[in-house]
Design an enzyme around this catalytic site. Sequence first.
Site, mmCIF file in Angstrom:
data_model
loop_
_atom_site.group_PDB
_atom_site.id
_atom_site.type_symbol
_atom_site.label_atom_id
_atom_site.label_comp_id
_atom_site.label_asym_id
_atom_site.label_seq_id
_atom_site.Cartn_x
_atom_site.Cartn_y
_atom_site.Cartn_z
ATOM 1 N N HIS A 78 0.692 -1.196 -0.091
ATOM 2 C CA HIS A 78 0.137 -0.030 0.160
ATOM 3 C C HIS A 78 1.002 1.326 -0.086
ATOM 4 O O HIS A 78 1.846 1.226 0.584
ATOM 5 C CB HIS A 78 -1.002 -0.085 1.237
ATOM 6 C CG HIS A 78 -0.434 -0.180 2.564
ATOM 7 N ND1 HIS A 78 -0.208 1.218 3.243
ATOM 8 C CD2 HIS A 78 -0.288 -1.055 3.293
ATOM 9 C CE1 HIS A 78 0.406 0.919 4.322
ATOM 10 N NE2 HIS A 78 0.451 -0.549 4.527
ATOM 11 N N GLU A 128 -5.188 1.949 2.439
ATOM 12 C CA GLU A 128 -5.150 0.762 3.343
ATOM 13 C C GLU A 128 -5.303 1.512 4.818
ATOM 14 O O GLU A 128 -5.721 0.319 5.671
ATOM 15 C CB GLU A 128 -3.697 0.106 3.094
ATOM 16 C CG GLU A 128 -3.719 -1.277 3.688
ATOM 17 C CD GLU A 128 -3.292 -1.185 5.338
ATOM 18 O OE1 GLU A 128 -3.556 -2.307 6.107
ATOM 19 O OE2 GLU A 128 -2.690 -0.200 5.667
ATOM 20 N N GLU A 129 -4.717 2.329 5.292
ATOM 21 C CA GLU A 129 -4.739 2.899 6.517
ATOM 22 C C GLU A 129 -6.002 3.011 7.219
ATOM 23 O O GLU A 129 -6.051 3.180 8.359
ATOM 24 C CB GLU A 129 -3.561 4.049 6.892
ATOM 25 C CG GLU A 129 -2.346 3.530 6.584
ATOM 26 C CD GLU A 129 -1.729 2.226 7.385
ATOM 27 O OE1 GLU A 129 -2.370 1.982 8.420
ATOM 28 O OE2 GLU A 129 -0.544 2.018 7.549
ATOM 29 N N ASP A 157 2.912 -7.301 4.504
ATOM 30 C CA ASP A 157 2.471 -6.049 5.379
ATOM 31 C C ASP A 157 2.232 -6.552 6.870
ATOM 32 O O ASP A 157 1.574 -6.047 7.546
ATOM 33 C CB ASP A 157 1.062 -5.627 4.949
ATOM 34 C CG ASP A 157 0.742 -4.112 5.635
ATOM 35 O OD1 ASP A 157 1.808 -3.329 6.004
ATOM 36 O OD2 ASP A 157 -0.443 -3.674 5.288
ATOM 37 N N HIS A 209 3.632 2.479 12.628
ATOM 38 C CA HIS A 209 2.818 3.624 13.300
ATOM 39 C C HIS A 209 3.759 4.219 14.544
ATOM 40 O O HIS A 209 3.193 5.130 15.252
ATOM 41 C CB HIS A 209 1.422 3.170 13.900
ATOM 42 C CG HIS A 209 0.560 2.586 12.708
ATOM 43 N ND1 HIS A 209 -0.642 2.655 12.856
ATOM 44 C CD2 HIS A 209 1.049 2.154 11.505
ATOM 45 C CE1 HIS A 209 -1.417 2.021 11.983
ATOM 46 N NE2 HIS A 209 -0.301 1.987 10.963
ATOM 47 N N ASP A 258 6.200 0.238 7.114
ATOM 48 C CA ASP A 258 4.677 0.199 6.969
ATOM 49 C C ASP A 258 4.456 1.202 5.817
ATOM 50 O O ASP A 258 3.793 2.241 5.950
ATOM 51 C CB ASP A 258 3.831 0.362 8.015
ATOM 52 C CG ASP A 258 2.391 0.143 7.781
ATOM 53 O OD1 ASP A 258 2.227 -0.478 7.113
ATOM 54 O OD2 ASP A 258 1.716 0.694 8.640
ATOM 55 N N ASP A 310 -0.287 4.328 0.924
ATOM 56 C CA ASP A 310 -0.451 5.528 2.268
ATOM 57 C C ASP A 310 0.356 5.179 3.323
ATOM 58 O O ASP A 310 0.604 3.736 3.674
ATOM 59 C CB ASP A 310 -2.066 5.499 2.377
ATOM 60 C CG ASP A 310 -2.517 4.403 2.645
ATOM 61 O OD1 ASP A 310 -2.317 3.231 2.195
ATOM 62 O OD2 ASP A 310 -3.421 4.227 3.565
#
Length: 407
Positions: free
Chosen positions: A92, A159-160, A188, A382, A125, A94
């Site tokens: 992904h 995705e987030e 992921d 994150h 990520d 984003d």
Amino acid sequence: MDALFSELDRQTEAVVELQTKLSAIPALGPRNGGEGEKAKADFLLGHLNSMGIEDIREYNAPDADVPCGYRPNIAAVIPGKNTEKTLWVISHIDVVPPGDLGLWDSDPYVVQRDGDTLIGRGVEDNQQGMVSSLLTAQALLDLKVTPEMNYGLILVSDEETGSGFGLDYIVREHEDLFRKDDLFLVPDSGEPASEMVEVAEKSMFWLKVTVIGKQCHASTPDQGVNTMFPSAEFILRIKELETLYPAEDTLFDPPRSTFQPTMREANVANVNTLPGRDVFYVDCRVMPEYDLNDVLGTIKGMGAEIAAKYGVTVECEPIMWEQSAPATPADSEIAVRTMASVRRIYDNNPRTVGVGGGTVAAFLRRKGYNAVVWSTLYHNAHQPNEWSSIKSTIGDAKVIADMLLTK
């Protein structure tokens, strides 16, 4: 295979360069305070074209909340000997916001290198998996190696924040991109030992809870209804859900449902005002055997009890909702092929597992496609000072290459 691996071993600087360029283009969805993924997708389109990939397709999901009016999704395919079957690697575009900048040791969007480590927002990520997939593609093209099957890269948005404009959109609107015999790898989720091959996910939902009372001056509390007290009691009661929904399965880690209060919105701006409105959020990861509607009903019941006790109004609104998809069988071709290649490259003992975090694999599984989630990761997603390993990025590229070249 040896020539391809040797080529990948020489790509350290390519990893650094790609990660640096990717992190320098913040790709935040509108729900995360950004303008979407277009700028980063444009860079990736240019990179894919410069590699010499001829089959590049764009699947733009309309979205009025971003300046360009759409959320970009990209598919690129390198033909294999068997053109009727494709190994898709899905990553992904984003990222999440950096959060408190005071917790970072450097600018989140300027990658720092410390030996094998790259530091910056998005480097793990999901740019590590993305870069691994791009390295494999570049090596195949540079060495003019034709894989046993097609090699497909899919780069998705959103995705987030739920994937409604990402892989969910592609599967809903453009499922003709796939064939039933295709294989799907999502890099992921993972662990440092490279042994976790994810085949199942918990159900999950995010809940917005709004408590409404009456604002007033703090010196005359009897004239209002302070929402801090009922909110605090509700937050404490959330822990009861783990007892009410006690099922366990060691396929998952943790092996139980989890219910965690997380974000809380600001209420009043000064100390001497009682808040008449409080908003907090709960992240719920629920074992697959439970119906999320039942869980939500239990939470609403708690809210009704608290509303009656304190004379407030309590509203419970799901803002993200994913009932778990069917698990990918441990003996499916993608699971067996992934574990065999991981074992050959890393000389370890991979195993199938379930996870609490939702991934885009769920959208494929609901449509009957077998997908696994695997990568070599260090659990920095994150977090401030997010980092990834150059060595693992190259190692994972070798796993993808091994999956493509092994008959």
